[in-house]
Motif scaffolding. Structure first.
Motif, PDB file in Angstrom:
ATOM      1  N   GLU A 146     -11.653  11.384   2.612  1.00 54.53           N
ATOM      2  CA  GLU A 146     -12.355  11.286   1.338  1.00 54.53           C
ATOM      3  C   GLU A 146     -12.047  12.484   0.429  1.00 54.53           C
ATOM      4  O   GLU A 146     -11.793  12.316  -0.764  1.00 54.53           O
ATOM      5  CB  GLU A 146     -13.865  11.180   1.557  1.00 54.53           C
ATOM      6  CG  GLU A 146     -14.606  11.041   0.231  1.00 54.53           C
ATOM      7  CD  GLU A 146     -16.081  10.700   0.407  1.00 54.53           C
ATOM      8  OE1 GLU A 146     -16.541  10.615   1.555  1.00 54.53           O
ATOM      9  OE2 GLU A 146     -16.741  10.529  -0.631  1.00 54.53           O
ATOM     10  N   LEU A 158      -8.729   4.094  -4.803  1.00 52.71           N
ATOM     11  CA  LEU A 158      -8.888   2.920  -3.930  1.00 52.71           C
ATOM     12  C   LEU A 158      -7.717   2.660  -2.962  1.00 52.71           C
ATOM     13  O   LEU A 158      -7.945   2.450  -1.770  1.00 52.71           O
ATOM     14  CB  LEU A 158      -9.161   1.690  -4.803  1.00 52.71           C
ATOM     15  CG  LEU A 158      -9.676   0.442  -4.084  1.00 52.71           C
ATOM     16  CD1 LEU A 158     -11.002   0.729  -3.395  1.00 52.71           C
ATOM     17  CD2 LEU A 158      -9.842  -0.707  -5.078  1.00 52.71           C
ATOM     18  N   PRO A 159      -6.452   2.680  -3.421  1.00 49.05           N
ATOM     19  CA  PRO A 159      -5.362   2.374  -2.484  1.00 49.05           C
ATOM     20  C   PRO A 159      -5.321   3.326  -1.286  1.00 49.05           C
ATOM     21  O   PRO A 159      -4.924   2.925  -0.191  1.00 49.05           O
ATOM     22  CB  PRO A 159      -4.097   2.532  -3.338  1.00 49.05           C
ATOM     23  CG  PRO A 159      -4.558   2.284  -4.730  1.00 49.05           C
ATOM     24  CD  PRO A 159      -5.937   2.869  -4.795  1.00 49.05           C
ATOM     25  N   ASP A 181     -13.206   6.733  -8.136  1.00 48.51           N
ATOM     26  CA  ASP A 181     -13.175   5.859  -6.961  1.00 48.51           C
ATOM     27  C   ASP A 181     -12.186   4.717  -7.146  1.00 48.51           C
ATOM     28  O   ASP A 181     -11.514   4.295  -6.196  1.00 48.51           O
ATOM     29  CB  ASP A 181     -14.572   5.304  -6.661  1.00 48.51           C
ATOM     30  CG  ASP A 181     -15.471   6.358  -6.035  1.00 48.51           C
ATOM     31  OD1 ASP A 181     -14.927   7.338  -5.490  1.00 48.51           O
ATOM     32  OD2 ASP A 181     -16.705   6.210  -6.108  1.00 48.51           O
ATOM     33  N   GLY A 240       0.814  -1.211   0.000  1.00 51.50           N
ATOM     34  CA  GLY A 240       0.000   0.000   0.000  1.00 51.50           C
ATOM     35  C   GLY A 240       0.849   1.264   0.000  1.00 51.50           C
ATOM     36  O   GLY A 240       0.450   2.288  -0.544  1.00 51.50           O
ATOM     37  N   VAL A 277      -7.760   4.494   0.364  1.00 56.29           N
ATOM     38  CA  VAL A 277      -8.746   4.095   1.366  1.00 56.29           C
ATOM     39  C   VAL A 277      -8.052   3.319   2.479  1.00 56.29           C
ATOM     40  O   VAL A 277      -8.304   3.539   3.660  1.00 56.29           O
ATOM     41  CB  VAL A 277      -9.834   3.207   0.724  1.00 56.29           C
ATOM     42  CG1 VAL A 277     -10.672   2.517   1.790  1.00 56.29           C
ATOM     43  CG2 VAL A 277     -10.717   4.032  -0.194  1.00 56.29           C
ATOM     44  N   PHE A 278      -7.135   2.434   2.067  1.00 57.66           N
ATOM     45  CA  PHE A 278      -6.498   1.563   3.055  1.00 57.66           C
ATOM     46  C   PHE A 278      -5.305   2.237   3.719  1.00 57.66           C
ATOM     47  O   PHE A 278      -4.660   1.659   4.580  1.00 57.66           O
ATOM     48  CB  PHE A 278      -6.092   0.243   2.378  1.00 57.66           C
ATOM     49  CG  PHE A 278      -7.239  -0.366   1.628  1.00 57.66           C
ATOM     50  CD1 PHE A 278      -8.383  -0.781   2.315  1.00 57.66           C
ATOM     51  CD2 PHE A 278      -7.216  -0.487   0.248  1.00 57.66           C
ATOM     52  CE1 PHE A 278      -9.462  -1.314   1.631  1.00 57.66           C
ATOM     53  CE2 PHE A 278      -8.291  -1.028  -0.435  1.00 57.66           C
ATOM     54  CZ  PHE A 278      -9.425  -1.434   0.248  1.00 57.66           C
ATOM     55  N   ARG A 311      -8.638  12.080  -1.013  1.00 53.16           N
ATOM     56  CA  ARG A 311      -8.644  10.973  -1.986  1.00 53.16           C
ATOM     57  C   ARG A 311      -9.162  11.465  -3.334  1.00 53.16           C
ATOM     58  O   ARG A 311      -8.565  11.239  -4.381  1.00 53.16           O
ATOM     59  CB  ARG A 311      -9.540   9.821  -1.493  1.00 53.16           C
ATOM     60  CG  ARG A 311      -8.985   9.036  -0.325  1.00 53.16           C
ATOM     61  CD  ARG A 311      -9.635   7.665  -0.223  1.00 53.16           C
ATOM     62  NE  ARG A 311     -11.086   7.661  -0.156  1.00 53.16           N
ATOM     63  CZ  ARG A 311     -11.804   7.621   0.966  1.00 53.16           C
ATOM     64  NH1 ARG A 311     -11.201   7.602   2.138  1.00 53.16           N
ATOM     65  NH2 ARG A 311     -13.106   7.596   0.929  1.00 53.16           N
ATOM     66  N   LYS A 312     -10.308  12.153  -3.269  1.00 50.70           N
ATOM     67  CA  LYS A 312     -10.944  12.635  -4.503  1.00 50.70           C
ATOM     68  C   LYS A 312     -10.016  13.603  -5.223  1.00 50.70           C
ATOM     69  O   LYS A 312      -9.832  13.522  -6.444  1.00 50.70           O
ATOM     70  CB  LYS A 312     -12.267  13.351  -4.176  1.00 50.70           C
ATOM     71  CG  LYS A 312     -13.349  12.424  -3.635  1.00 50.70           C
ATOM     72  CD  LYS A 312     -14.339  12.013  -4.708  1.00 50.70           C
ATOM     73  CE  LYS A 312     -15.437  11.153  -4.124  1.00 50.70           C
ATOM     74  NZ  LYS A 312     -15.937  10.111  -4.999  1.00 50.70           N
ATOM     75  N   GLY A 347      -5.914   5.218   5.029  1.00 50.87           N
ATOM     76  CA  GLY A 347      -6.590   6.118   5.959  1.00 50.87           C
ATOM     77  C   GLY A 347      -6.605   7.572   5.503  1.00 50.87           C
ATOM     78  O   GLY A 347      -6.681   8.481   6.325  1.00 50.87           O
ATOM     79  N   LEU A 390     -17.356   0.660  -9.396  1.00 49.06           N
ATOM     80  CA  LEU A 390     -16.837   1.953  -8.925  1.00 49.06           C
ATOM     81  C   LEU A 390     -16.514   2.836 -10.129  1.00 49.06           C
ATOM     82  O   LEU A 390     -16.113   2.346 -11.178  1.00 49.06           O
ATOM     83  CB  LEU A 390     -15.569   1.759  -8.089  1.00 49.06           C
ATOM     84  CG  LEU A 390     -15.667   1.006  -6.763  1.00 49.06           C
ATOM     85  CD1 LEU A 390     -14.336   1.111  -6.020  1.00 49.06           C
ATOM     86  CD2 LEU A 390     -16.786   1.544  -5.902  1.00 49.06           C
TER      87      LEU A 390
END
Ligand SMILES: Nc1ncnc2c1ncn2[C@@H]1O[C@H](COP(=O)(O)OP(=O)(O)O)[C@@H](O)[C@H]1O
Ligand SMILES: [Mg+2]
Lengths: 404, 226
Positions: free
Chosen positions: B116, B107-108, B103, B83, B110-111, B119-120, B113, B99
């Motif tokens: 959001e 994805l990576p 998204d 990760g 997300v894991f 991430r976007k 932490g 997805l």
């Protein structure tokens, strides 16, 4: 638990709608049964308990038949005879005896007519017992006098069933005409509030009955203990039944308020236990459905699990995603089950009285039951999804990625 | 030295028979290199790549990443390394079908932490850089093979990994798209990333400066052009 897991789980469920809904349906049925049956039996218990509470401690009820067979006693047509009633009257410590009887019949008032619960007892003795021991009060009119074809009605009769009815008006039952002299204040129970009470001889003539009674109330002199008077009544009744019926096995029940409360409480608890047991089986079947669906889902999404792991998902991440899915199934199933179940329980309250005016169920859908139903269903979803989720988490990423 | 394999052996047990897919492979991959692993189908390229990229562990032998012995780490410890340090590109894109592009690319994170919003923002930036700014909210099945592979590339780059591994990245696209993908990988190499590409295609292998040739689980040739 991250929001994105919820989103992913939700998308997965939406991606296979039919299977998701069928699995949810399994839980809906289980929760529906738990909520509706528990509410109904709780309501039944409440109605009966309330009925019993209105009966004071210094009143005992005497009924024909064995108390162990109480349902048969309520349902059956047996009665205590005039001799039995006299025997109760003779028992030492009995101050007053009120024979009662009831039936459902159409009551007419002006243009309206309703099927109403009719209750008969001799005004001569009963009026004072009702006032002093059962807490009856009038909102309108006056108490009836014996042998003058006078009736008293419950509060809902005047408000709901025969709108416009006032003290002094006349009602007709099976062609007999009665003067309504008083309207009662609400007694707190639908059944009591929607009755028409008649004098004993009037009830007998309307329904063409003998002098028997399916339930006799006896008021106990306050100088005597309930237990002692109960024993006296028993002795007198046994004697009388042996003599008049040449019966070796006298059959009657004396119910004191304590005894009745205990008995009903026990019976209802048993019923609720049984109901809970069978509804739990339905939920178990629903849970197996969830486990099955989730195993299928893990199997179908093996490759996806490999991808998630390749990009850094750990065991707990995979477990969370799959558990979330089964918890959503449980939660939605619980929500719908609670809604349908309490819906049925509420409508039962309105449906039952129309067909049988004699019996009202005041259902109790408690917040606790709703909360418990949804929490329980979510928990069931989580448990049912645990092993599939663990299998998903234990997959080796390379094996999962190679899977086609 | 970024990656070092010492006598790495991989054996699959097939019922009664042992299938030795990698036979005591020794391999060193320098940080910042562009390595291609060339070989025919079934020669053990994917297996080797999986071990190099911490997706799999050897039956025997040692694997060192940044000097750390990773051959006996737990699944979760390896997942953590993947990760943080490694980006993956697969032949079949391996995007999640339900997805959107954004998204999938995120994805990576997300894991890891990451929030959001971040991430976007990061996924949108990378997708736009790869020319998919108009495709952010499309699902994979609404995109062409080349576009899907660029989403997969974005996903591999999102956590800014040191190492980018690609297993037959051009296997499912036409030649022209394949060239574009290899040029993109070369440009990431220019930016300082270590690139490892598995292929059975000599032309694709030629993009590498370090070509490792594999046959029947053994390295039979190695050409370093730099
Ligand atoms: N999980 C497994 N179990 C058994 N055999 C496997 C497994 N994975 C790969 N193999 C075998 O190992 C050999 C090498 O596979 P692979 O590394 O995928 O080769 P390549 O990528 O060069 O085509 C093949 O013969 C394949 O069938
Ligand atoms: Mg391969």
């Amino acid at each position: 638990m991250k929001k994105v897991y919820f989103k992913m789980a939700f998308r997965n469920l939406k991606g296979r709608p039919l299977r998701s809904w069928l699995t949810i349906l399994g839980i809906v049925i289980g929760v529906f049964l738990v909520v509706s049956l528990l509410s109904l039996s709780e309501g039944l218990k409440g109605s009966i308990m309330q009925e019993l509470k209105t009966m004071g401690g210094d009143i005992v009820m005497v009924m024909p038949g064995d108390m162990n067979d109480i349902m048969a006693t309520f349902a059956g047509g047996t009665e205590l005879s005039r001799h039995d009633i006299d025997a109760i009257r003779r028992a030492e410590g009995v101050e007053m005896v009120v024979p009662t009887a009831w039936a459902g019949e159409v009551v007419r008032y002006k243009d309206s007519s309703q099927n109403i619960f009719i209750f008969g007892s001799p005004w001569e003795t009963s009026v004072s017992v009702y006032q002093e021991n059962l807490g009856w009060n009038l909102v309108e009119g006056h108490w009836p006098e014996p042998n003058r074809r006078q009736a008293v009605v419950g509060s809902m009769v005047a408000e709901d069933l025969l709108p416009g009815l006032r003290a002094g008006d006349r009602i007709q039952i099976r062609g007999h005409s009665f003067e309504v002299v008083g309207i009662l204040r609400s007694l707190g129970s639908k059944q009591d509030d929607s009755m028409v009470a008649l004098d004993w001889p009037d009830f007998q003539s309307v329904f063409g009955r003998q002098d028997g009674s399916p339930m006799v109330m006896a008021k106990i002199n306050e100088d005597f203990s309930v237990a002692r008077v109960e024993a006296n009544i028993r002795a007198e009744l046994e004697l009388s039944q042996r003599r008049t019926r040449q019966d070796d096995q006298p059959s009657f029940s004396i119910i004191t308020s304590d005894k009745a409360t205990d008995m009903v409480g026990n019976v209802m608890s048993l019923i609720q236990l049984a109901v809970f047991f069978f509804a739990s089986i339905a939920i178990l079947v629903g849970a197996i459905g969830i486990t099955n669906t989730m195993y299928t889902s893990v199997y179908e999404r093996t490759k996806e699990i490999g991808i998630l792991k390749a990009v850094g998902a750990k065991r707990k991440d995979i477990i969370s995603i799959f558990l979330m899915e089964s918890i959503i199934i449980g939660f939605v199933g619980g929500l719908l089950g609670v809604l349908l179940g309490s819906g049925l329980a509420y409508s039962a309250e309105y449906l039952v009285p129309q067909s049988r005016p004699v019996f009202h169920i005041q259902t109790t859908v408690t917040i606790l039951l709703i909360f418990f139903g949804m929490l329980f269903a979510s928990l069931v979803g989580g448990l049912a999804g645990y092993f599939p989720a663990r299998r998903a988490a234990n997959l080796e990423p390379v094996d999962a990625l190679r899977y086609e | 030295m970024l990656i070092k394999l010492e006598k790495v052996r991989k054996v699959y047990r097939m019922g009664q028979v042992d299938l030795t897919v990698l036979k005591d492979v020794d391999l060193e991959i320098e940080a910042g290199s562009f390595t291609t692993i060339l070989g025919p189908s079934g020669s053990g390229k994917s297996t080797l790549l999986h071990i190099v990229s911490c997706l799999d562990t050897p039956t025997e032998g040692r694997v060192f990443l940044d000097g750390q012995d990773v051959s006996e780490l737990s699944g979760d410890q390896l997942a953590d390394i993947r990760g943080r340090k490694i980006g993956f590109v697969f032949q079949r894109f391996n995007l999640l079908m339900n997805l959107s592009a954004i998204d999938n690319a995120a994805l990576p994170l997300v894991f890891q932490g990451v929030s959001e919003a971040e991430r976007k923002a990061r996924a949108e930036k990378i997708l736009t850089e790869l020319g998919l700014g108009h495709r952010l909210n499309h699902r994979p099945n609404e995109m062409s093979g080349g576009e899907q592979q660029r989403v997969a590339l974005s996903r591999a780059l999102i956590n800014d990994p040191d190492i980018l591994v690609a297993d037959e990245p051009t296997g499912n696209v036409d030649t022209k798209t394949g060239q574009k993908i290899m040029e993109l990988l070369a440009s990431f190499h220019q930016q300082g990333k270590t690139i490892i590409v598995v292929t059975h295609d000599l032309k694709i292998a030629a993009y590498g400066q370090d070509i490792v040739e594999l046959r029947d689980g053994e390295i039979i040739d190695r050409r370093q052009t730099v």
